[in-house]
Write a protein that holds these residues in place. Structure first.
Motif, PDB file in Angstrom:
ATOM      1  N   ILE A 138       0.832  -1.200   0.000  1.00 55.98           N
ATOM      2  CA  ILE A 138       0.000   0.000   0.000  1.00 55.98           C
ATOM      3  C   ILE A 138       0.867   1.250   0.000  1.00 55.98           C
ATOM      4  N   PHE A 139       1.864   1.291   0.883  1.00 51.86           N
ATOM      5  CA  PHE A 139       2.783   2.416   0.955  1.00 51.86           C
ATOM      6  C   PHE A 139       4.179   1.985   0.514  1.00 51.86           C
ATOM      7  N   PRO A 140       4.985   2.910   0.025  1.00 53.84           N
ATOM      8  CA  PRO A 140       6.330   2.532  -0.422  1.00 53.84           C
ATOM      9  C   PRO A 140       7.223   2.132   0.741  1.00 53.84           C
ATOM     10  N   ALA A 141       8.070   1.117   0.500  1.00 57.24           N
ATOM     11  CA  ALA A 141       9.060   0.727   1.503  1.00 57.24           C
ATOM     12  C   ALA A 141      10.031   1.891   1.715  1.00 57.24           C
ATOM     13  N   PHE A 142      10.583   1.965   2.922  1.00 55.78           N
ATOM     14  CA  PHE A 142      11.535   3.038   3.234  1.00 55.78           C
ATOM     15  C   PHE A 142      12.944   2.458   3.234  1.00 55.78           C
ATOM     16  N   ARG A 143      13.804   3.020   2.429  1.00 52.80           N
ATOM     17  CA  ARG A 143      15.180   2.527   2.332  1.00 52.80           C
ATOM     18  C   ARG A 143      16.079   3.263   3.310  1.00 52.80           C
ATOM     19  N   MET A 144      16.759   2.472   4.137  1.00 53.00           N
ATOM     20  CA  MET A 144      17.664   3.018   5.147  1.00 53.00           C
ATOM     21  C   MET A 144      18.854   2.066   5.263  1.00 53.00           C
ATOM     22  N   ASN A 145      20.065   2.598   5.142  1.00 52.07           N
ATOM     23  CA  ASN A 145      21.267   1.766   5.144  1.00 52.07           C
ATOM     24  C   ASN A 145      21.116   0.689   4.061  1.00 52.07           C
ATOM     25  N   ASP A 146      21.237  -0.576   4.420  1.00 54.31           N
ATOM     26  CA  ASP A 146      21.038  -1.665   3.452  1.00 54.31           C
ATOM     27  C   ASP A 146      19.647  -2.280   3.571  1.00 54.31           C
ATOM     28  N   TRP A 147      18.790  -1.648   4.350  1.00 54.35           N
ATOM     29  CA  TRP A 147      17.455  -2.192   4.590  1.00 54.35           C
ATOM     30  C   TRP A 147      16.433  -1.623   3.613  1.00 54.35           C
ATOM     31  N   GLU A 148      15.409  -2.438   3.352  1.00 54.32           N
ATOM     32  CA  GLU A 148      14.198  -1.984   2.665  1.00 54.32           C
ATOM     33  C   GLU A 148      13.057  -2.255   3.635  1.00 54.32           C
ATOM     34  N   LEU A 149      12.658  -1.201   4.355  1.00 56.26           N
ATOM     35  CA  LEU A 149      11.847  -1.391   5.554  1.00 56.26           C
ATOM     36  C   LEU A 149      10.355  -1.232   5.300  1.00 56.26           C
ATOM     37  N   LEU A 150       9.598  -2.116   5.965  1.00 49.73           N
ATOM     38  CA  LEU A 150       8.139  -2.125   5.902  1.00 49.73           C
ATOM     39  C   LEU A 150       7.561  -2.122   7.318  1.00 49.73           C
ATOM     40  N   ASP A 151       6.254  -1.990   7.383  1.00 51.81           N
ATOM     41  CA  ASP A 151       5.472  -1.977   8.620  1.00 51.81           C
ATOM     42  C   ASP A 151       5.918  -3.083   9.583  1.00 51.81           C
ATOM     43  N   GLY A 152       6.307  -2.688  10.802  1.00 54.70           N
ATOM     44  CA  GLY A 152       6.761  -3.654  11.789  1.00 54.70           C
ATOM     45  C   GLY A 152       5.696  -4.603  12.267  1.00 54.70           C
ATOM     46  N   GLY A 153       4.422  -4.264  12.040  1.00 51.20           N
ATOM     47  CA  GLY A 153       3.335  -5.136  12.479  1.00 51.20           C
ATOM     48  C   GLY A 153       3.295  -6.473  11.772  1.00 51.20           C
ATOM     49  N   VAL A 154       4.028  -6.608  10.672  1.00 48.88           N
ATOM     50  CA  VAL A 154       4.084  -7.882   9.957  1.00 48.88           C
ATOM     51  C   VAL A 154       4.606  -8.991  10.875  1.00 48.88           C
ATOM     52  N   LEU A 155       5.593  -8.664  11.716  1.00 43.53           N
ATOM     53  CA  LEU A 155       6.187  -9.659  12.606  1.00 43.53           C
ATOM     54  C   LEU A 155       5.933  -9.378  14.085  1.00 43.53           C
ATOM     55  N   ASN A 156       5.691  -8.126  14.438  1.00 40.79           N
ATOM     56  CA  ASN A 156       5.564  -7.769  15.853  1.00 40.79           C
ATOM     57  C   ASN A 156       4.460  -6.729  16.033  1.00 40.79           C
ATOM     58  N   PRO A 157       3.209  -7.170  16.061  1.00 39.82           N
ATOM     59  CA  PRO A 157       2.086  -6.223  16.096  1.00 39.82           C
ATOM     60  C   PRO A 157       2.020  -5.364  17.355  1.00 39.82           C
ATOM     61  N   VAL A 158       2.495  -5.879  18.510  1.00 36.92           N
ATOM     62  CA  VAL A 158       2.482  -5.115  19.771  1.00 36.92           C
ATOM     63  C   VAL A 158       3.819  -5.394  20.474  1.00 36.92           C
ATOM     64  N   PRO A 159       4.775  -4.466  20.429  1.00 37.17           N
ATOM     65  CA  PRO A 159       6.152  -4.758  20.877  1.00 37.17           C
ATOM     66  C   PRO A 159       6.335  -4.765  22.398  1.00 37.17           C
ATOM     67  N   VAL A 160       5.808  -5.790  23.044  1.00 38.41           N
ATOM     68  CA  VAL A 160       5.869  -5.899  24.508  1.00 38.41           C
ATOM     69  C   VAL A 160       7.299  -6.124  24.991  1.00 38.41           C
ATOM     70  N   ALA A 161       7.966  -7.151  24.441  1.00 33.75           N
ATOM     71  CA  ALA A 161       9.334  -7.452  24.880  1.00 33.75           C
ATOM     72  C   ALA A 161      10.266  -6.277  24.615  1.00 33.75           C
ATOM     73  N   LEU A 162      10.017  -5.572  23.526  1.00 39.48           N
ATOM     74  CA  LEU A 162      10.870  -4.431  23.187  1.00 39.48           C
ATOM     75  C   LEU A 162      10.777  -3.333  24.239  1.00 39.48           C
ATOM     76  N   VAL A 163       9.557  -2.947  24.621  1.00 39.45           N
ATOM     77  CA  VAL A 163       9.438  -1.873  25.609  1.00 39.45           C
ATOM     78  C   VAL A 163       9.921  -2.343  26.981  1.00 39.45           C
ATOM     79  N   ARG A 164       9.770  -3.634  27.269  1.00 36.54           N
ATOM     80  CA  ARG A 164      10.284  -4.165  28.537  1.00 36.54           C
ATOM     81  C   ARG A 164      11.809  -4.032  28.602  1.00 36.54           C
TER      82      ARG A 164
END
Length: 292
Positions: A138-164
């Motif tokens: 739907i939206f264009p991927a964002f290129r940063m460094n060597d990454w082609e980045l997309l919506d993080g919800g694909v793998l981690n819809p609610v980042p509990v461990a991350l905020v912990r």
């Protein structure tokens, strides 16, 4: 009463996060760290930058939603564009970095090239937001460094461990925005560019491509719900607040104030549990036994 908050993604329904944060503020809870995915990542960054829930609501309500996702000429292939969102974020973040935020904050994205989650917690905040909200196809991927980045919800819809990990030892409040498993997936209308003539929009919306898009998005929603529930069971946030926003579509033009009120209602219903997990007895237990 110190807590951390993990905000889930969900497009327009993410405005309900504003109401959740407002209740937390008004009830005396201190958010010591915040993380988010997709729209939740954007709200998290605004909050970590020092904007109150009321200020975020006014900022979001002032946006012309009818033209927000129009494509610009220099954008990479996608159904809708984020060029105007880029310009809008520039106004509020510019070159602000995560290191300059008021509280620890992180957002998640997915690298399309390596099929793995990417945690964004340093560097330019605006670029991180553009990465985490880039819904695939739907939206264009964002290129940063060597990454082609997309919506993080694909793998981690609610980042509990991350905020912990940003503030260990504090209770985590998770705010998922999708319906629980077992509920039928909602029909999601295809948003067409506002520059098109109204009669053409009406005809296009009845084409098979629009119907196919609806089926595709509903199937994605089913998978996202499953991932959400599995990760919540695994990562065990102390409190789950789930606003009633299931019928709100990903790209719907909404009344920001009304959606924020739904977040308030859900947060108020969770106040007894919030107060329980932040009581002195539970704080002492975490200090002695190291329980999350």
């Amino acid at each position: 009463m110190d807590i951390t908050v993990a905000l889930g993604g969900g497009g327009a329904k993410g405005n309900s996060h504003i109401g959740v944060l407002r209740v937390l503020e008004n009830e005396g809870f201190r958010v010591r760290a915040i993380a988010g995915t997709s729209f939740g990542g954007m709200v998290a960054c605004f909050y970590a930058a020092g904007h109150s829930a009321d200020e975020i609501e006014e900022i979001f309500a002032a946006v012309d939603q009818s033209r927000l996702y129009d494509r610009l000429a220099d954008e990479s292939p996608s159904f809708l564009g984020l060029g105007r969102v880029h310009q809008w974020l520039d106004h509020y973040f510019g070159k602000l970095t995560f290191e300059e935020l008021k509280i620890p904050c992180a957002v998640t994205a997915v690298d399309l090239n390596k099929s793995q989650e990417v945690i964004l917690r340093s560097g330019n905040v605006r670029d991180a937001i553009l990465s985490t909200i880039a819904v695939p196809g739907i939206f264009p991927a964002f290129r940063m460094n060597d990454w082609e980045l997309l919506d993080g919800g694909v793998l981690n819809p609610v980042p509990v461990a991350l905020v912990r990990s940003l503030a260990p030892g504090l209770p985590v409040v998770a705010v998922p925005l999708n319906d629980p498993l077992g509920e039928p997936p909602r029909s999601i209308s295809m948003r067409l560019p506002s520059a098109l003539p109204a009669p053409l929009v009406s005809r296009l919306s009845r084409l098979r491509i629009a119907q196919a898009f609806d089926i595709f998005m509903r199937s994605i929603d089913i998978g996202n719900r499953q991932v959400t529930e599995l990760r919540l069971q695994l990562e065990k946030p102390q409190v789950i607040i789930r606003p009633e926003v299931g019928e709100v579509g990903l790209l719907d033009q909404v009344n920001v104030h009304e959606i924020a009120l739904r977040g308030e209602a859900a947060a108020r219903a969770a106040l007894p549990e919030l107060k329980r997990v932040t009581s002195w007895t539970n704080r002492l237990r975490r200090q002695i036994f190291g329980e999350n």
